[in-house]
Design a protein around this motif. Structure first.
Motif, PDB file in Angstrom:
ATOM      1  N   ALA A 377       0.840  -1.208   0.000  1.00 15.38           N
ATOM      2  CA  ALA A 377       0.000   0.000   0.000  1.00 15.38           C
ATOM      3  C   ALA A 377       0.870   1.251   0.000  1.00 15.38           C
ATOM      4  CB  ALA A 377      -0.923  -0.007   1.215  1.00 15.38           C
ATOM      5  N   SER A 378       1.979   1.219   0.746  1.00 12.09           N
ATOM      6  CA  SER A 378       2.898   2.349   0.773  1.00 12.09           C
ATOM      7  C   SER A 378       3.526   2.580  -0.590  1.00 12.09           C
ATOM      8  CB  SER A 378       3.987   2.105   1.823  1.00 12.09           C
ATOM      9  OG  SER A 378       4.959   3.130   1.788  1.00 12.09           O
ATOM     10  N   LEU A 379       3.914   1.496  -1.264  1.00  8.54           N
ATOM     11  CA  LEU A 379       4.494   1.606  -2.607  1.00  8.54           C
ATOM     12  C   LEU A 379       3.504   2.230  -3.579  1.00  8.54           C
ATOM     13  CD1 LEU A 379       6.630   0.982  -4.779  1.00  8.54           C
ATOM     14  CD2 LEU A 379       5.664  -1.320  -4.952  1.00  8.54           C
ATOM     15  N   SER A 380       2.276   1.762  -3.552  1.00 10.73           N
ATOM     16  CA  SER A 380       1.257   2.288  -4.461  1.00 10.73           C
ATOM     17  C   SER A 380       1.014   3.774  -4.210  1.00 10.73           C
ATOM     18  CB  SER A 380      -0.046   1.506  -4.287  1.00 10.73           C
ATOM     19  OG  SER A 380      -1.066   2.045  -5.101  1.00 10.73           O
ATOM     20  N   MET A 381       0.941   4.159  -2.938  1.00  8.22           N
ATOM     21  CA  MET A 381       0.715   5.565  -2.612  1.00  8.22           C
ATOM     22  C   MET A 381       1.894   6.415  -3.062  1.00  8.22           C
ATOM     23  SD  MET A 381      -1.701   7.414  -1.002  1.00  8.22           S
ATOM     24  CE  MET A 381      -1.544   8.600  -2.346  1.00  8.22           C
ATOM     25  N   ALA A 382       3.101   5.888  -2.915  1.00  5.85           N
ATOM     26  CA  ALA A 382       4.291   6.627  -3.328  1.00  5.85           C
ATOM     27  C   ALA A 382       4.306   6.853  -4.839  1.00  5.85           C
ATOM     28  CB  ALA A 382       5.548   5.882  -2.882  1.00  5.85           C
ATOM     29  N   GLU A 383       3.960   5.828  -5.599  1.00  4.02           N
ATOM     30  CA  GLU A 383       3.901   5.978  -7.058  1.00  4.02           C
ATOM     31  C   GLU A 383       2.902   7.060  -7.453  1.00  4.02           C
ATOM     32  OE1 GLU A 383       4.835   1.310  -8.289  1.00  4.02           O
ATOM     33  OE2 GLU A 383       2.774   1.997  -8.000  1.00  4.02           O
ATOM     34  N   LYS A 384       1.739   7.051  -6.809  1.00  6.77           N
ATOM     35  CA  LYS A 384       0.684   8.006  -7.143  1.00  6.77           C
ATOM     36  C   LYS A 384       1.062   9.445  -6.765  1.00  6.77           C
ATOM     37  CE  LYS A 384      -3.061   4.628  -6.409  1.00  6.77           C
ATOM     38  NZ  LYS A 384      -3.790   4.724  -7.684  1.00  6.77           N
ATOM     39  N   SER A 385       2.015   9.605  -5.837  1.00  4.61           N
ATOM     40  CA  SER A 385       2.353  10.928  -5.309  1.00  4.61           C
ATOM     41  C   SER A 385       3.388  11.665  -6.152  1.00  4.61           C
ATOM     42  CB  SER A 385       2.878  10.785  -3.875  1.00  4.61           C
ATOM     43  OG  SER A 385       1.913  10.188  -3.032  1.00  4.61           O
TER      44      SER A 385
END
Length: 739
Positions: A377-385
Motif C-alpha cells: 500500500a505504501s508503494l502504491s501511494m508513493a507511485e501516485k504521489s
C-alpha cells in the motif's frame, strides 16, 4: 415492499446508534456522579511519555504516581502493546479505574511510512489517501495506541512555512475532500473496532496563514477569508465524524486560538454541534502568558477552559489551578463536567471501560506491523504521489536496456531522508533509497555508478570533479537533490526556499556533460529551482515518499507506473511572490499577461505567473479534451446542470488524468476569485481510449459567504472551465444562474 427496505434498514441503524449513544450517556452520568472535582480535573490533563517528544518536555518524575492518583486522562508518546499495557495497569490502580487514552503523532504512517501528506495530496486520489490512513490506523491500534494527532487540515498558501508538508496544500475544496477521506481512514468503521483510532483535526484554526510563513506567528485575516477559505476543511472533518480537534498556537484577530471562544464554542461546539473534545496543542494553554493574553497559568487555565479547550497537553495549567478557579467561582463545575463528559464519551466509544487493554495485544501487533500488504500500500501511494514536471523529448521513461546509469547527488543513497519529517523512527527501518530501488529494478543487467557530488547544504564544489568523471561514463544521469528530512516540518520555517547549497550548480555541471539528465527533487515543500526548470529536459518532484520511496521512483523512471500526480500547491518563481496561489481575488487593474505591467497589478521584475501552477502535472501519455456540452444554458436555483465532455488518451501509454472543473462567479456582492476548483475526477484510460466525463453543477457549487457571512448562491453569470491544471484550461463555457 422492496422499495422501502433500504429506508427501513437505515432507520434501524439510526435507532440502534441512538440507543447506543443513550446507553453511553447514562454510563457517563453514573461515572461523573462518583468522581471528585480533582478526579474530573485529572481527566483534562495530558502528559507525554519519555520518547518521541514533539515539544519542550517538563520534567516530572511523578508521572506514574499522578496516574495512580487519578490525575491524568491521557498520555502521548507511549506506544507498543507491552508499554501501553504496563502504563494502563497503573491507571487501573486509581480509585475510579478510568482508563487512559494513548495518543501519538501518526502523520503519514506508523511502522510502514507513507509519503508525507502534501505528497499524498499530489495524488488527488481520495481512496488511496483514505487507505493510507487505514493502514496507519491498523498498525497504530495494534500497538496499543488509541489516538493520532492527524489529519492536519490547515490551508497553506506560503511554502516558507515548514508545516506545509503536513497538510493538503492551498485549495479549500481539495483540502476538504482530503480531510474527510483521512478522518474516515483513521476511524474506519467506527471507534470501538480494534483497527480504528481517533482522528484529530488540527490546527483549529487558520494556523496555515501564519504571518511571513513563520511558525507560531500571529494570524490576521478577515472573517470572510476565515469562513470561506480556512474553516471548510474543519467542517468536512466534523462531517466525517472526527473524534477530536486540536486548537492552534496562533492568535486570530488578536486572540490566541487556545483561548478563543468564538472558534471553539461559538463555531465548533454550538454552530457545528460538535460532540468530540478539543485538546490544546503542546503547551499552548501556558503559552497564552507569553502571548501577553494571560497574566499567569492560572488565568490561562481559566481562559482556555471557558473558551472550550477540554484537554491540556503538557502545559501543566489545568491540574494545579482549576480547583481553585472553581472554588473562587471563576469557573463553573458545569464547564468542567462538559469537558470531562466529552473525554469520557470517547473512552466509552473506544471500549476502554469494558477492557482497558483491548488494544494492547502483542500477537496482533506482531502480525500487523510492517506486513507485506502494508508495504504494498505504501508503494502504491508513493507511485501516485510523484509529479512529472517536465519531460522534453520524451527522455522518460528510461529504457531498461541501458548499460550504465549514473546516480548523482546527495540524496542518491539516502535512506532516512526518504522517511520525511513527522515520522516514527524504528531500528532496521527497511527504507529504500533511490539507488537501492534502481538496483532492485535492474538487477545485474545495468551497471549503477554513483557519486554524491556535494552535501545538501555545501558551499564547496570539491566533489564535482568525481561526479563529472562518473557521469561521463554513463548513458544517462539520474540526479537526487533537494532537502534533508529535517529541513521541512514544524519549526522549519525558511526565508530562502531555493534548492539548498550548491546542488543546482551540480545540476549545471551534469547538464554540461551532454548526457541526458533526469532530476528528482526530494523535499517537503515547494522549492525554487528556476535554472533547472528552464534547462534540464526531465524533472520529477518526488517529495519524501516513505518506506518504499526508491522502488516507487524506479517504477516511474522506467515506465512501470505512468506518473499522474498533480501539484496541490503553487510553486513560485521567487520568494518575493509569496503568498502565491491560483484562486486569488479579482482586482480592478488585472494584468492581461506577464508583459502587461504598466499601472497594472503586476511586478516590475518578475511575472505574476508561478513557475508551476496548482493542479499541474504531466504524464508519459497525452490527453485531449473535446465536445463540452451543458444540459441547459441556465441553472435554476434549486436545479442542476449536467456538464459533459470527451476525454481521450491520445498517446501511446495507458495513463491517468485528473480532469479539473473550475468555476468563476463573474459579478457578485463580494469580489470573487478568478477561478475556484469545484470538482475533479481521476480517470484511467488505455492508449487511444475515450471516455465521456460528467460533472454536476448545482446551487451548492455556486454558493459563497456574502457580506453578512451568510452562505448561499446569487443569480447571475458564471464561467465554467475544465482543464488539466489551473493555468491550462482546455474547455470553457458561460451559463446563468436564475431564480
Amino acid at each position: 415492499m422492496k422499495h422501502y427496505l433500504p429506508l427501513a434498514f437505515i432507520l434501524t441503524l439510526s435507532f440502534s446508534a441512538f440507543a447506543q449513544n443513550q446507553k453511553i450517556e447514562k454510563k457517563i452520568d453514573s461515572v461523573l456522579k462518583l468522581m471528585t472535582l480533582d478526579e474530573k480535573i485529572g481527566q483534562l490533563n495530558q502528559y507525554t511519555g519519555d520518547r518521541d517528544a514533539t515539544g519542550p518536555i517538563t520534567n516530572n518524575p511523578n508521572k506514574l504516581k499522578d496516574i495512580r492518583d487519578g490525575k491524568l486522562g491521557s498520555m502521548l508518546n507511549v506506544r507498543g502493546a507491552k508499554e501501553t499495557r504496563e502504563v494502563q495497569e497503573v491507571a487501573m490502580q486509581s480509585r475510579m479505574k478510568i482508563p487512559l487514552i494513548f495518543g501519538l503523532d501518526v502523520i503519514h504512517g506508523y511502522r510502514v511510512t507513507f509519503p508525507i501528506p502534501l505528497a499524498e495530496a499530489a495524488s488527488w486520489d481520495l481512496a488511496a489517501m483514505e487507505n493510507a490512513a487505514r493502514v496507519a490506523a491498523r498498525e497504530t491500534a495494534a500497538s496499543g495506541v488509541h489516538w493520532t494527532f492527524a489529519p492536519m487540515v490547515d490551508i497553506a498558501r506560503d511554502p516558507r512555512w515548514g508545516r506545509v508538508m503536513e497538510g493538503a496544500g492551498e485549495d479549500t475544496y481539495l483540502g476538504s475532500k482530503i480531510a474527510f477521506a483521512r478522518v474516515k481512514g483513521f476511524q474506519g468503521k467506527g471507534l470501538g473496532n480494534l483497527d480504528a483510532i481517533m482522528a484529530c483535526a488540527k490546527h483549529f484554526a487558520a494556523y496555515g496563514a501564519a504571518i511571513a510563513g513563520r511558525d507560531y506567528a500571529a494570524v490576521d485575516m478577515s472573517d470572510h477569508t476565515l469562513w470561506e477559505v480556512y474553516l471548510p476543511p474543519f467542517k468536512a472533518a466534523v462531517d466525517a465524524g472526527a473524534a477530536t480537534f486540536m486548537n492552534s498556537f496562533n492568535t486570530l484577530n488578536g486572540i490566541p486560538a487556545t483561548g478563543n471562544a468564538y472558534l471553539q464554542r461559538d463555531i465548533l461546539k454550538d454552530k457545528w454541534k460538535y460532540t468530540g473534545f478539543v485538546v490544546s496543542d503542546w503547551g499552548s494553554i501556558g503559552e497564552m502568558v507569553d502571548h501577553g493574553f494571560a497574566k499567569n497559568k492560572m488565568q490561562a487555565a481559566e481562559l482556555a477552559i471557558k473558551a472550550g479547550s477540554d484537554m491540556d497537553m503538557e502545559s501543566r495549567s489545568y491540574l494545579p489551578n482549576l480547583a481553585k478557579l472553581v472554588a473562587d467561582k471563576k469557573v463553573s463545575v458545569a464547564i468542567i463536567d462538559d469537558a470531562v463528559r466529552r473525554i469520557l464519551r470517547k473512552k466509552f466509544e473506544l471500549g476502554l471501560f469494558d477492557d482497558p487493554y483491548r488494544f494492547s495485544n502483542e500477537a496482533r501487533q506482531e502480525k500487523e506491523l510492517n506486513s507485506p500488504e502494508n508495504r504494498k500500500a505504501s508503494l502504491s501511494m508513493a507511485e501516485k504521489s510523484i509529479v512529472l514536471l517536465k519531460n522534453n523529448n520524451q527522455v522518460l521513461p528510461l529504457s531498461k536496456n541501458l548499460k550504465k546509469i549514473a546516480v548523482i547527488g546527495p540524496l542518491g543513497k539516502s535512506e532516512k531522508d526518504m522517511q520525511g519529517f513527522w515520522s516514527i523512527a524504528w531500528e532496521k527501518d527497511n527504507l529504500v533509497s533511490l539507488y537501492q530501488g534502481l538496483k532492485n529494478k535492474l538487477g545485474d543487467k545495468t551497471e549503477l555508478l554513483y557519486a554524491k557530488g556535494c552535501e545538501i547544504s555545501d558551499s564547496s564544489k570539491t566533489g564535482f570533479a568525481e561526479a563529472i568523471d562518473v557521469a561521463k561514463q554513463a548513458d544517462v544521469i539520474v540526479m537526487a537533490v533537494g532537502e534533508t528530512l529535517d529541513m521541512s516540518g514544524e519549526a522549519k520555517s525558511k526565508t530562502n526556499i531555493h534548492i539548498p547549497g550548491v546542488q543546482e550548480d551540480l545540476i549545471k555541471a551534469m547538464q554540461a556533460t551532454g548526457k541526458p539528465v533526469v532530476v528528482l527533487v526530494m523535499a517537503g515543500r515547494p522549492l525554487i529551482f528556476n535554472w533547472t526548470a528552464d534547462n534540464v529536459p526531465a524533472i520529477m518532484y518526488t517529495w519524501w515518499l516513505g518506506s518504499e520511496a526508491g522502488n516507487a521512483m524506479a517504477n516511474v523512471l522506467f515506465g512501470d507506473y505512468n506518473p499522474a500526480g498533480k501539484l496541490p500547491m503553487t510553486f513560485p518563481r521567487d520568494e518575493g511572490q509569496i503568498p502565491v496561489y491560483y484562486n486569488y481575488l479579482s482586482t480592478g487593474r488585472p494584468a492581461k499577461n506577464d508583459q502587461d505591467t504598466r499601472y497594472r497589478s503586476a511586478y516590475m521584475d518578475l511575472p505574476n505567473s508561478p513557475k508551476f501552477a496548482f493542479g499541474y502535472g504531466l504524464s508519459y501519455t497525452t490527453f485531449e479534451y473535446a465536445d463540452l456540452t451543458l444540459s441547459a444554458p441556465q441553472l435554476k436555483i434549486d436545479g442542476k446542470i449536467e456538464v459533459s465532455f470527451i476525454l481521450k488518451n491520445t498517446g501511446k501509454y495507458d495513463g491517468e488524468e485528473v480532469a479539473q472543473l473550475y468555476l468563476q462567479d463573474k459579478f457578485a456582492s463580494v469580489v470573487r476569485p478568478v477561478k475556484e476548483l469545484k470538482e475533479f475526477q481521476k480517470v484511467m484510460l488505455k492508449a487511444g481510449e475515450s471516455k465521456k466525463i460528467t460533472f454536476t453543477i448545482n446551487k451548492e457549487k455556486l454558493s459563497f459567504y456574502n457580506q453578512q457571512l451568510k452562505w448561499g448562491a446569487e443569480p447571475g453569470d458564471f464561467k465554467l472551465m475544465i482543464g488539466t491544471a489551473s493555468n491550462n484550461i482546455k474547455l470553457e463555457k458561460d451559463f446563468v444562474l436564475v431564480e
